[in-house]
Design an enzyme around this catalytic site. Structure first.
Site, PDB file in Angstrom:
ATOM      1  N   SER A 141       0.825  -1.209   0.000  1.00 10.21           N
ATOM      2  CA  SER A 141       0.000   0.000   0.000  1.00 10.21           C
ATOM      3  C   SER A 141       0.852   1.248   0.000  1.00 10.21           C
ATOM      4  CB  SER A 141      -0.827   0.055   1.286  1.00 10.21           C
ATOM      5  OG  SER A 141      -1.740  -0.977   1.345  1.00 10.21           O
ATOM      6  N   HIS A 162      -1.162  -2.791  -7.326  1.00  4.39           N
ATOM      7  CA  HIS A 162      -1.851  -2.333  -6.122  1.00  4.39           C
ATOM      8  C   HIS A 162      -3.370  -2.434  -6.311  1.00  4.39           C
ATOM      9  CE1 HIS A 162      -3.011   0.921  -3.061  1.00  4.39           C
ATOM     10  NE2 HIS A 162      -2.760  -0.204  -2.430  1.00  4.39           N
ATOM     11  N   GLU A 174      -3.797  -0.131  -9.667  1.00  6.20           N
ATOM     12  CA  GLU A 174      -2.658   0.749  -9.936  1.00  6.20           C
ATOM     13  C   GLU A 174      -1.462  -0.137 -10.291  1.00  6.20           C
ATOM     14  OE1 GLU A 174      -3.543   4.589  -7.043  1.00  6.20           O
ATOM     15  OE2 GLU A 174      -2.390   2.948  -6.193  1.00  6.20           O
ATOM     16  N   ASN A 212      -3.740   6.149  -2.400  1.00  3.12           N
ATOM     17  CA  ASN A 212      -3.432   6.237  -0.964  1.00  3.12           C
ATOM     18  C   ASN A 212      -2.773   7.551  -0.563  1.00  3.12           C
ATOM     19  OD1 ASN A 212      -4.600   3.856  -0.336  1.00  3.12           O
ATOM     20  ND2 ASN A 212      -2.712   2.664  -0.240  1.00  3.12           N
TER      21      ASN A 212
HETATM   22  N1  CAA Z   1     -17.516 -10.190  -2.841  1.00  2.00           N
HETATM   23  C1  CAA Z   1     -18.635 -10.273  -3.599  1.00  2.00           C
HETATM   24  N2  CAA Z   1     -19.659  -9.397  -3.500  1.00  2.00           N
HETATM   25  C2  CAA Z   1     -19.535  -8.417  -2.601  1.00  2.00           C
HETATM   26  C3  CAA Z   1     -18.404  -8.273  -1.767  1.00  2.00           C
HETATM   27  C4  CAA Z   1     -17.357  -9.220  -1.928  1.00  2.00           C
HETATM   28  N3  CAA Z   1     -16.237  -9.171  -1.200  1.00  2.00           N
HETATM   29  N4  CAA Z   1     -18.588  -7.184  -0.969  1.00  2.00           N
HETATM   30  C5  CAA Z   1     -19.778  -6.677  -1.280  1.00  2.00           C
HETATM   31  N5  CAA Z   1     -20.360  -7.417  -2.259  1.00  2.00           N
HETATM   32  C6  CAA Z   1     -21.646  -7.189  -2.919  1.00  2.00           C
HETATM   33  C7  CAA Z   1     -22.818  -7.394  -1.984  1.00  2.00           C
HETATM   34  O1  CAA Z   1     -23.257  -8.742  -2.002  1.00  2.00           O
HETATM   35  C8  CAA Z   1     -23.887  -6.497  -2.574  1.00  2.00           C
HETATM   36  O2  CAA Z   1     -24.553  -7.154  -3.636  1.00  2.00           O
HETATM   37  P1  CAA Z   1     -26.080  -6.812  -3.994  1.00  2.00           P
HETATM   38  O3  CAA Z   1     -26.049  -5.418  -4.482  1.00  2.00           O
HETATM   39  O4  CAA Z   1     -26.399  -7.806  -5.028  1.00  2.00           O
HETATM   40  O5  CAA Z   1     -26.809  -6.983  -2.707  1.00  2.00           O
HETATM   41  C9  CAA Z   1     -23.078  -5.363  -3.193  1.00  2.00           C
HETATM   42  O6  CAA Z   1     -21.729  -5.828  -3.296  1.00  2.00           O
HETATM   43  C10 CAA Z   1     -23.126  -4.140  -2.350  1.00  2.00           C
HETATM   44  O7  CAA Z   1     -22.666  -4.521  -1.057  1.00  2.00           O
HETATM   45  P2  CAA Z   1     -23.314  -3.984   0.275  1.00  2.00           P
HETATM   46  O8  CAA Z   1     -24.756  -3.676   0.067  1.00  2.00           O
HETATM   47  O9  CAA Z   1     -22.927  -4.885   1.389  1.00  2.00           O
HETATM   48  O10 CAA Z   1     -22.560  -2.660   0.595  1.00  2.00           O
HETATM   49  P3  CAA Z   1     -22.187  -1.428  -0.299  1.00  2.00           P
HETATM   50  O11 CAA Z   1     -23.225  -1.069  -1.284  1.00  2.00           O
HETATM   51  O12 CAA Z   1     -21.762  -0.404   0.675  1.00  2.00           O
HETATM   52  O13 CAA Z   1     -20.903  -1.875  -1.116  1.00  2.00           O
HETATM   53  C11 CAA Z   1     -18.540  -1.719  -0.961  1.00  2.00           C
HETATM   54  C12 CAA Z   1     -19.806  -2.410  -0.485  1.00  2.00           C
HETATM   55  C13 CAA Z   1     -18.279  -2.069  -2.420  1.00  2.00           C
HETATM   56  C14 CAA Z   1     -17.424  -2.264  -0.086  1.00  2.00           C
HETATM   57  C15 CAA Z   1     -18.722  -0.155  -0.817  1.00  2.00           C
HETATM   58  O14 CAA Z   1     -19.145   0.156   0.473  1.00  2.00           O
HETATM   59  C16 CAA Z   1     -17.459   0.592  -1.116  1.00  2.00           C
HETATM   60  O15 CAA Z   1     -17.110   0.833  -2.260  1.00  2.00           O
HETATM   61  N6  CAA Z   1     -16.735   1.037  -0.024  1.00  2.00           N
HETATM   62  C17 CAA Z   1     -15.490   1.759  -0.144  1.00  2.00           C
HETATM   63  C18 CAA Z   1     -14.357   0.794  -0.326  1.00  2.00           C
HETATM   64  C19 CAA Z   1     -13.056   1.484  -0.557  1.00  2.00           C
HETATM   65  O16 CAA Z   1     -12.909   2.689  -0.516  1.00  2.00           O
HETATM   66  N7  CAA Z   1     -12.030   0.674  -0.804  1.00  2.00           N
HETATM   67  C20 CAA Z   1     -10.700   1.138  -0.973  1.00  2.00           C
HETATM   68  C21 CAA Z   1      -9.965   1.015   0.331  1.00  2.00           C
HETATM   69  S1  CAA Z   1      -8.327   1.623   0.210  1.00  2.00           S
HETATM   70  C22 CAA Z   1      -7.480   0.346  -0.408  1.00  2.00           C
HETATM   71  O17 CAA Z   1      -7.954  -0.725  -0.639  1.00  2.00           O
HETATM   72  C23 CAA Z   1      -6.038   0.610  -0.697  1.00  2.00           C
HETATM   73  C24 CAA Z   1      -5.063   0.394   0.384  1.00  2.00           C
HETATM   74  O18 CAA Z   1      -3.904   0.168   0.044  1.00  2.00           O
HETATM   75  C25 CAA Z   1      -5.379   0.498   1.811  1.00  2.00           C
HETATM   76  P1  NAD Z   2      -3.944  -9.242   6.222  1.00  2.00           P
HETATM   77  O1  NAD Z   2      -3.413  -9.048   7.580  1.00  2.00           O
HETATM   78  O2  NAD Z   2      -5.407  -9.433   6.032  1.00  2.00           O
HETATM   79  O3  NAD Z   2      -3.216 -10.493   5.512  1.00  2.00           O
HETATM   80  C1  NAD Z   2      -1.840 -10.682   5.467  1.00  2.00           C
HETATM   81  C2  NAD Z   2      -1.603 -12.176   5.404  1.00  2.00           C
HETATM   82  O4  NAD Z   2      -0.221 -12.417   5.121  1.00  2.00           O
HETATM   83  C3  NAD Z   2      -1.923 -12.910   6.705  1.00  2.00           C
HETATM   84  O5  NAD Z   2      -2.856 -13.940   6.437  1.00  2.00           O
HETATM   85  C4  NAD Z   2      -0.576 -13.457   7.166  1.00  2.00           C
HETATM   86  O6  NAD Z   2      -0.685 -14.731   7.778  1.00  2.00           O
HETATM   87  C5  NAD Z   2       0.162 -13.556   5.853  1.00  2.00           C
HETATM   88  N1  NAD Z   2       1.625 -13.527   5.953  1.00  2.00           N
HETATM   89  C6  NAD Z   2       2.391 -12.706   6.711  1.00  2.00           C
HETATM   90  N2  NAD Z   2       3.691 -12.992   6.518  1.00  2.00           N
HETATM   91  C7  NAD Z   2       3.731 -14.020   5.590  1.00  2.00           C
HETATM   92  C8  NAD Z   2       4.770 -14.752   4.994  1.00  2.00           C
HETATM   93  N3  NAD Z   2       6.037 -14.491   5.286  1.00  2.00           N
HETATM   94  N4  NAD Z   2       4.458 -15.729   4.089  1.00  2.00           N
HETATM   95  C9  NAD Z   2       3.159 -15.996   3.779  1.00  2.00           C
HETATM   96  N5  NAD Z   2       2.134 -15.314   4.329  1.00  2.00           N
HETATM   97  C10 NAD Z   2       2.420 -14.346   5.223  1.00  2.00           C
HETATM   98  O7  NAD Z   2      -3.415  -7.997   5.370  1.00  2.00           O
HETATM   99  P2  NAD Z   2      -4.006  -7.383   4.009  1.00  2.00           P
HETATM  100  O8  NAD Z   2      -4.947  -6.295   4.366  1.00  2.00           O
HETATM  101  O9  NAD Z   2      -4.416  -8.488   3.114  1.00  2.00           O
HETATM  102  O10 NAD Z   2      -2.685  -6.670   3.434  1.00  2.00           O
HETATM  103  C11 NAD Z   2      -1.695  -7.396   2.737  1.00  2.00           C
HETATM  104  C12 NAD Z   2      -0.876  -6.432   1.888  1.00  2.00           C
HETATM  105  O11 NAD Z   2      -1.758  -5.727   0.986  1.00  2.00           O
HETATM  106  C13 NAD Z   2      -0.137  -5.350   2.687  1.00  2.00           C
HETATM  107  O12 NAD Z   2       1.079  -5.065   2.031  1.00  2.00           O
HETATM  108  C14 NAD Z   2      -1.091  -4.171   2.594  1.00  2.00           C
HETATM  109  O13 NAD Z   2      -0.440  -2.940   2.758  1.00  2.00           O
HETATM  110  C15 NAD Z   2      -1.632  -4.326   1.195  1.00  2.00           C
HETATM  111  N6  NAD Z   2      -2.942  -3.726   0.926  1.00  2.00           N
HETATM  112  C16 NAD Z   2      -3.924  -3.733   1.887  1.00  2.00           C
HETATM  113  C17 NAD Z   2      -5.169  -3.171   1.581  1.00  2.00           C
HETATM  114  C18 NAD Z   2      -6.283  -3.160   2.584  1.00  2.00           C
HETATM  115  O14 NAD Z   2      -7.273  -2.439   2.373  1.00  2.00           O
HETATM  116  N7  NAD Z   2      -6.219  -3.919   3.663  1.00  2.00           N
HETATM  117  C19 NAD Z   2      -5.411  -2.634   0.310  1.00  2.00           C
HETATM  118  C20 NAD Z   2      -4.380  -2.675  -0.659  1.00  2.00           C
HETATM  119  C21 NAD Z   2      -3.146  -3.206  -0.329  1.00  2.00           C
END
Ligand code: CAA
Ligand code: NAD
Length: 305
Positions: A141, A162, A174, A212
Site C-alpha cells: 500500500s 496495487h 494501480e 493512498n
Molecule cells: N464479494 C462479492 N460481493 C460483494 C463483496 C465481496 N467481497 N462485498 C460486497 N459485495 C456485494 C454485496 O453482495 C452487494 O450485492 P447486492 O447489491 O447484489 O446486494 C453489493 O456488493 C453491495 O454490497 P453492500 O450492500 O454490502 O454494501 P455497499 O453497497 O456499501 O458496497 C462496498 C460495499 C463495495 C465495499 C462499498 O461500500 C465501497 O465501495 N466502499 C469503499 C471501499 C473502498 O474505498 N475501498 C478502498 C480502500 S483503500 C485500499 O484498498 C487501498 C489500500 O492500500 C489500503
Molecule cells: P492481512 O493481515 O489481512 O493479511 C496478510 C496475510 O499475510 C496474513 O494472512 C498473514 O498470515 C500472511 N503472511 C504474513 N507474513 C507471511 C509470509 N512471510 N508468508 C506468507 N504469508 C504471510 O493484510 P491485508 O490487508 O491483506 O494486506 C496485505 C498487503 O496488501 C499489505 O502489504 C497491505 O499494505 C496491502 N494492501 C492492503 C489493503 C487493505 O485495504 N487492507 C489494500 C491494498 C493493499
C-alpha cells in the site's frame, strides 16, 4: 457492476497463466478469487492451515455472491470452476528457508504483512527458487516498490500491482513502475491487470501512488478531528457519506482496510517525511489492544454482533 468472465480456454496476451499469491488475508484471498475468475491458475500461500481455511471460506462466500448477483445460469458450475482453479500451500518465512516452485509460476503477487523486512525475506527466498522468467509483483500500500526488490537479481522483472479492498468489487488497479522495471515487464503487468477485468492506471513509485497519497491523509485527519472533539464519530461518517457521496465514512473505511495496515502505512511515511504525516494516537491504541477493525471483530466500531 463489476463484470466477471470465466474463460475456459483462455489465451492471455500477457503470457501469464499461473499465478502464485503470498498472503491469504483480506487482499490475497480477493486477488486469488479474481485471478481464478479470470481464468488464471492460482496457488495461494499463507503461514498456517487455519488461515488458508479461512481464506477458502471467504473466497467461496464471495464467489457465491458474485454468481447470484450476475444471475449465472449455472451458478453451481460457475462456483466450482472458480474454486477448482485455486490450490493452497503452507509456507512460513520464519521456519522455512526454501519454497519449492513446482507449480510453474509466471507471476508472483506478494500480499503479506506491510513490513519491509518480511517482504525482503520472502523475495530473497523466492529469487533463488523461481524460474528466471517469473515476474515478481507486490501489492504494497505504501512501501517503495524499488526498495522491496532492492536485493533481487531479476531487477527488470519486478513491479507493483496495487489492488483495492474488496478486490472482487473494486474496479481499479494501480500498476507501479519502479526505476528498474523494464518496459516489457510493465507492459505485461498492465495487460495482466486488464485480463483480470480491472481498469488500470499507471503510477510512478512514489509514496502512496495515486489513491493512498490522497486517501490515507484524509483518513488520518478524520481521526485527528475525533481526537480534537470537533465532531462525533458517527456524525463524521454520516457527513462524508451524505455530504461528499463516499460509499463509506472514514471510520467505517478504516475498520474495513484494517487499523494495523493503516498504522503501518502512516508509520512508514512518518519515518521518511516526519513533517508531513502523523499517526493518530487512537490508531496506535486500538492496534495495541488488538482492535484491528472488521477482521478482528472490533476497531472503531464493534462487529461482534
Ligand atoms: N464479494 C462479492 N460481493 C460483494 C463483496 C465481496 N467481497 N462485498 C460486497 N459485495 C456485494 C454485496 O453482495 C452487494 O450485492 P447486492 O447489491 O447484489 O446486494 C453489493 O456488493 C453491495 O454490497 P453492500 O450492500 O454490502 O454494501 P455497499 O453497497 O456499501 O458496497 C462496498 C460495499 C463495495 C465495499 C462499498 O461500500 C465501497 O465501495 N466502499 C469503499 C471501499 C473502498 O474505498 N475501498 C478502498 C480502500 S483503500 C485500499 O484498498 C487501498 C489500500 O492500500 C489500503
Ligand atoms: P492481512 O493481515 O489481512 O493479511 C496478510 C496475510 O499475510 C496474513 O494472512 C498473514 O498470515 C500472511 N503472511 C504474513 N507474513 C507471511 C509470509 N512471510 N508468508 C506468507 N504469508 C504471510 O493484510 P491485508 O490487508 O491483506 O494486506 C496485505 C498487503 O496488501 C499489505 O502489504 C497491505 O499494505 C496491502 N494492501 C492492503 C489493503 C487493505 O485495504 N487492507 C489494500 C491494498 C493493499
Amino acid at each position: 457492476m463489476t463484470s466477471i468472465c470465466i474463460r475456459r480456454f483462455c489465451h492471455h496476451s500477457s503470457g501469464i497463466k499461473n499465478v502464485t499469491i503470498f498472503g491469504g488475508g483480506l487482499m490475497g484471498s480477493g486477488i486469488a478469487q479474481v485471478a481464478a475468475q479470470s481464468g488464471f491458475n492460482v496457488l495461494l500461500v499463507d503461514q498456517q492451515k487455519e488461515i488458508l481455511d479461512k481464506s477458502h471460506k471467504r473466497i467461496l462466500q464471495s464467489v457465491e455472491k458474485m454468481a447470484k448477483k450476475q444471475d449465472k445460469v449455472e451458478p453451481k458450475e460457475f462456483v466450482e470452476s472458480v474454486i477448482s482453479r485455486i490450490s493452497t500451500k503452507q509456507f512460513n518465512t520464519a521456519n522455512d528457508s526454501s519454497f519449492d516452485m513446482k507449480h510453474e509460476t509466471d507471476l508472483v503477487i506478494e500480499a503479506i504483512v506491510e513490513n519491509m523486512e518480511a517482504k525482503h525475506k520472502l523475495f530473497e527466498i523466492l529469487d533463488a527458487e523461481s524460474p528466471e522468467n517469473t515476474i515478481f509483483a507486490t501489492n504494497t500500500s505504501s512501501l517503495p516498490v524499488g526498495e522491496i526488490f532492492q536485493h533481487v537479481k531479476r531487477s527488470d522483472k519486478v513491479g507493483g500491482l496495487h489492488y483495492f479492498n474488496p478486490v472482487p468489487m473494486m474496479k481499479l488497479l494501480e500498476v507501479v513502475k519502479a526505476d528498474t522495471t523494464s518496459d516489457d515487464t510493465f507492459h505485461k503487468l498492465c495487460s495482466f491487470g486488464s485480463e483480470m477485468n480491472k481498469t488500470v492506471v499507471k503510477c510512478k513509485d512514489t509514496a502512496g501512488f495515486i489513491v493512498n497519497r490522497l486517501l490515507v491523509p484524509y483518513l488520518a485527519e478524520a481521526v485527528l478531528m475525533l481526537e480534537r472533539g470537533d465532531a462525533e464519530m458517527k456524525d463524521i461518517d454520516t457527513a462524508m457519506k451524505l455530504g461528499a457521496g463516499y460509499p463509506m465514512g472514514p471510520f467505517e473505511l478504516l475498520d474495513y482496510v484494517g487499523l494495523d495496515t493503516t498504522e503501518a502505512i502512516l508509520q512508514g511515511w512518518c519515518d521518511k517525511y516526519p513533517d508531513t504525516f502523523k499517526v493518530p494516537e487512537t490508531v496506535r491504541k486500538l492496534v495495541a489492544e488488538g482492535k484491528l477493525g472488521r477482521k478482528s471483530g472490533e476497531g472503531f466500531y464493534n462487529y461482534s454482533k
